[in-house]
Design a protein around this motif. Sequence first.
Motif, mmCIF file in Angstrom:
data_model
loop_
_atom_site.group_PDB
_atom_site.id
_atom_site.type_symbol
_atom_site.label_atom_id
_atom_site.label_comp_id
_atom_site.label_asym_id
_atom_site.label_seq_id
_atom_site.Cartn_x
_atom_site.Cartn_y
_atom_site.Cartn_z
ATOM 1 N N ALA A 114 2.658 5.357 -11.312
ATOM 2 C CA ALA A 114 1.250 5.535 -10.940
ATOM 3 C C ALA A 114 0.344 5.382 -12.153
ATOM 4 O O ALA A 114 -0.770 4.858 -12.037
ATOM 5 N N ASN A 115 0.790 5.823 -13.322
ATOM 6 C CA ASN A 115 -0.033 5.709 -14.532
ATOM 7 C C ASN A 115 -0.004 4.302 -15.122
ATOM 8 O O ASN A 115 -0.878 3.954 -15.908
ATOM 9 N N ASN A 116 0.974 3.496 -14.772
ATOM 10 C CA ASN A 116 1.063 2.115 -15.287
ATOM 11 C C ASN A 116 0.542 1.094 -14.289
ATOM 12 O O ASN A 116 0.853 -0.082 -14.396
ATOM 13 N N GLY A 117 -0.221 1.520 -13.331
ATOM 14 C CA GLY A 117 -0.762 0.596 -12.347
ATOM 15 C C GLY A 117 0.270 0.171 -11.311
ATOM 16 O O GLY A 117 0.222 -0.941 -10.799
ATOM 17 N N GLY A 118 1.246 1.004 -11.029
ATOM 18 C CA GLY A 118 2.241 0.709 -10.009
ATOM 19 C C GLY A 118 3.437 -0.065 -10.520
ATOM 20 O O GLY A 118 4.206 -0.602 -9.734
ATOM 21 N N SER A 119 3.625 -0.108 -11.823
ATOM 22 C CA SER A 119 4.734 -0.876 -12.379
ATOM 23 C C SER A 119 5.642 0.052 -13.214
ATOM 24 O O SER A 119 5.162 0.900 -13.957
#
Length: 125
Positions: A114-119
């Motif tokens: 969630a903090n890496n933009g979904g990655s």
Amino acid sequence: MITHRTHDPAATGNQKGTEGEKKPTATVWEIPMSSHSRIGAHKTSQTSQTSGLAIAGLVCGIVGIFFLPIVLGPLAIVFGAMALRQNGSVMAKWGIGLGVVDIVLMVVMLVIAANNGGSLTWHIG
């Protein structure tokens, strides 16, 4: 069970000497051999009794660390809890613990994603 009895050689006809002499007696300790074999066999049968549910919980917990922790973690907890009710084995407790670790790792991975933009990819360098 160990039994104690006093052996009187005069009773078997092996007494030598006159009637005024003191009759010798011997103390005999008897240990039945059958009790040793039963005790040893009983202990080995208890220690070799492992629940299939405990093994399944442990395997699900270990594999769940690397693959599908969201599925295998809860399965490890369920299998471990069922095995713990049956015989309370240590393997069942490890299965429950590893299932909890699987779920915690899954939550951590979701937070990172969630903090890496979904990655969930990391770039080294």
